[in-house]
Design a protein around this motif. Structure first.
Motif, PDB file in Angstrom:
ATOM      1  N   GLU A 151      22.065  27.548   6.197  1.00 32.69           N
ATOM      2  CA  GLU A 151      20.720  27.684   6.774  1.00 32.69           C
ATOM      3  C   GLU A 151      19.687  26.993   5.893  1.00 32.69           C
ATOM      4  N   VAL A 152      19.822  27.171   4.564  1.00 34.39           N
ATOM      5  CA  VAL A 152      18.883  26.538   3.632  1.00 34.39           C
ATOM      6  C   VAL A 152      18.977  25.022   3.750  1.00 34.39           C
ATOM      7  N   VAL A 153      20.242  24.531   3.770  1.00 35.16           N
ATOM      8  CA  VAL A 153      20.445  23.077   3.851  1.00 35.16           C
ATOM      9  C   VAL A 153      19.848  22.542   5.150  1.00 35.16           C
ATOM     10  N   ALA A 154      20.126  23.270   6.254  1.00 36.29           N
ATOM     11  CA  ALA A 154      19.615  22.835   7.552  1.00 36.29           C
ATOM     12  C   ALA A 154      18.089  22.801   7.536  1.00 36.29           C
ATOM     13  N   GLY A 155      17.488  23.835   6.917  1.00 41.56           N
ATOM     14  CA  GLY A 155      16.032  23.898   6.835  1.00 41.56           C
ATOM     15  C   GLY A 155      15.462  22.724   6.034  1.00 41.56           C
ATOM     16  N   ALA A 156      16.133  22.419   4.883  1.00 39.70           N
ATOM     17  CA  ALA A 156      15.684  21.334   4.024  1.00 39.70           C
ATOM     18  C   ALA A 156      15.782  19.996   4.755  1.00 39.70           C
ATOM     19  N   GLU A 157      16.879  19.824   5.504  1.00 42.70           N
ATOM     20  CA  GLU A 157      17.083  18.562   6.241  1.00 42.70           C
ATOM     21  C   GLU A 157      15.979  18.352   7.267  1.00 42.70           C
ATOM     22  N   SER A 158      15.578  19.451   7.930  1.00 43.88           N
ATOM     23  CA  SER A 158      14.583  19.319   8.995  1.00 43.88           C
ATOM     24  C   SER A 158      13.209  18.936   8.433  1.00 43.88           C
ATOM     25  N   LEU A 159      12.980  19.210   7.128  1.00 45.18           N
ATOM     26  CA  LEU A 159      11.710  18.858   6.517  1.00 45.18           C
ATOM     27  C   LEU A 159      11.635  17.374   6.184  1.00 45.18           C
ATOM     28  N   THR A 160      12.792  16.757   5.880  1.00 44.99           N
ATOM     29  CA  THR A 160      12.758  15.345   5.471  1.00 44.99           C
ATOM     30  C   THR A 160      12.668  14.407   6.658  1.00 44.99           C
TER      31      THR A 160
END
Lengths: 139, 303
Positions: B294-303
């Motif tokens: 979930e954290v990784v997915a969240g970080a990806e969506s920010l970039t």
């Protein structure tokens, strides 16, 4: 004069209760009371419930409430085989009274001449004797 | 912590508690087993001495023994008494049930041949199982199987001897768990009455020292009362001793069986705890993985 001493062993099915040298053994066979001193003639006797007394000396006497059993005197010593040998101080009067009452009930409820009757009579006599011993010790 | 993780954790806790109890029971059984073994040992000298005296009295009396009622077979065997020796408590593996089963099987055999069966039972387990099956035992002896005394054995033996001599029963069979080792017990079926003369006069393993010394001087021995009278009481003692020995062996077997049952229960609890711990770790790992994703997915969506 000190009396000669001899070896006495008291055995029950639950183990040995006494094994020591004494001056005299006092107990009761079906024929009557008997005192055994050193050098007694070889004997095989059938014991009745009574107070078994083992005299280490005149003043040092070990007592047991003795159930039915046998005594064997041989040149090596005296062997007392009894079904029960209890310290008179550990007899439980209440328990003995219960048992005596039960034996009396059984005695009155069965016919004379049967094995059941003989057995109840035996029980009654044993518990009566034990009660008497317990009474003496407690008083 | 998620719900499933918490569930598994509570289960581990309760299994651990059970394991503590079974361990404690195992240790208690081991201590009592040692005491029960000592009591079997303590009987040996007494039984041996009774045997020697019987031999001596029998020699002096000649061959008067056959006249005793407990030694003679009844003309017809119509009623068989079965004495089942069980324990007061359960949780000892097959200890109690195998005795009841053996007794019922023997009863079925006797009944098939037209004989009637009377039950007696020592131990609460045997009494209650038989009663539940509608075969209420006539003799019920309970409350002592942890530590049977000679008086308990005498009561049972005298009930049976009286019934036999008074012709109410024609044969007595006894069923008990014979003690071989802490790990091994075997169901034994023995005939208690009529008493076999052979079992009295044969040299048993109780003879710790030989009877030669006694017989050397028996001609001089005084008897109080006659040897015949003494024999009349010595011989029923064999029945008492046999019952007492059976009670003691049964007690030792019970503790042995309970020790074994509790040891395997503790082992099973250990395995269960391992499995559950693994399950809990897996659930926790899955949760962590989930969170990282979930954290990784969240970080990806920010970039």
């Amino acid at each position: 004069m000190a009396k000669d001493r001899f070896q006495v062993e008291v055995l029950t099915p639950e183990g040995e209760v006494f094994n020591d040298e004494v001056e005299m053994v006092s107990t009761r066979t079906t024929v009557g009371s008997i005192g055994i001193l050193a050098h007694h003639q070889p004997l095989l006797g059938m014991l009745e419930p009574t107070e078994l007394r083992l005299y280490r000396s005149d003043s040092d006497v070990v007592r047991y409430a003795q159930g039915e059993g046998y005594v064997q005197v041989s040149p090596d010593g005296v062997l007392v085989l009894v079904e029960e040998a209890q310290d008179p101080g550990e007899l439980d009067r209440g328990d003995l009274q219960d048992k005596q009452r039960k034996a009396e009930e059984a005695l009155s409820s069965c016919d004379e001449g049967t094995e059941e009757h003989r057995r109840a009579a035996r029980d009654k006599r044993r518990w009566e004797t034990f009660l008497r011993i317990a009474g003496d010790g407690g008083a | 912590m998620s719900a499933s993780q918490r569930d598994v954790k509570t289960r581990i806790g309760s299994v651990k508690n059970i394991q503590k109890i079974t361990r404690a029971m195992e240790m208690v059984a081991a201590a009592r087993l040692r005491r029960a073994e000592q009591r079997i040992e303590a009987l040996r000298p007494y039984a041996g001495a009774i045997r020697r005296m019987t031999r001596q009295a029998a020699e002096a009396a000649g061959s008067e023994m056959a006249a005793l009622p407990i030694l003679s077979e009844h003309d017809s065997e119509d009623t068989i008494a079965l004495l089942l020796i069980t324990g007061d408590r359960g949780l000892a593996g097959a200890f109690n049930s195998q005795i009841v089963r053996a007794g019922l099987r023997a009863a079925a055999e006797h009944e098939a041949e037209g004989r009637s069966v009377a039950y007696s039972a020592a131990g609460r387990r045997g009494v209650s199982t038989l009663t539940f099956r509608g075969k209420e035992p006539q003799g019920q002896y309970v409350g002592f199987t942890d530590r049977p005394s000679y008086a308990d054995a005498r009561e049972i033996a005298e009930d049976l001897v009286a019934a036999y001599v008074d012709d109410k029963i024609d044969r007595v069979e006894i069923f008990y768990n014979g003690y071989i080792s802490p790990l091994t017990q075997e169901v034994r079926r023995e005939t208690l009455l009529p008493l076999q003369q052979a079992t009295i006069l044969e040299a048993g393993d109780d003879d710790d020292d030989g009877g030669e010394a006694d017989s050397a001087h028996h001609s001089l021995v005084e008897y109080e009362p006659d040897p015949e009278e003494i024999l009349k009481r010595l011989i029923p003692d064999y029945v008492e001793i046999s019952v007492y020995r059976a009670l003691l062996e049964s007690t030792a077997s019970e503790h042995g069986a309970r020790m074994t049952a509790m040891r395997s229960a503790s082992e099973n609890a250990g395995e269960l705890i391992e499995d559950l711990t693994l399950e809990m770790n897996r659930a926790r790992q899955a949760e962590i993985t989930q969170e990282i994703m979930e954290v990784v997915a969240g970080a990806e969506s920010l970039t």
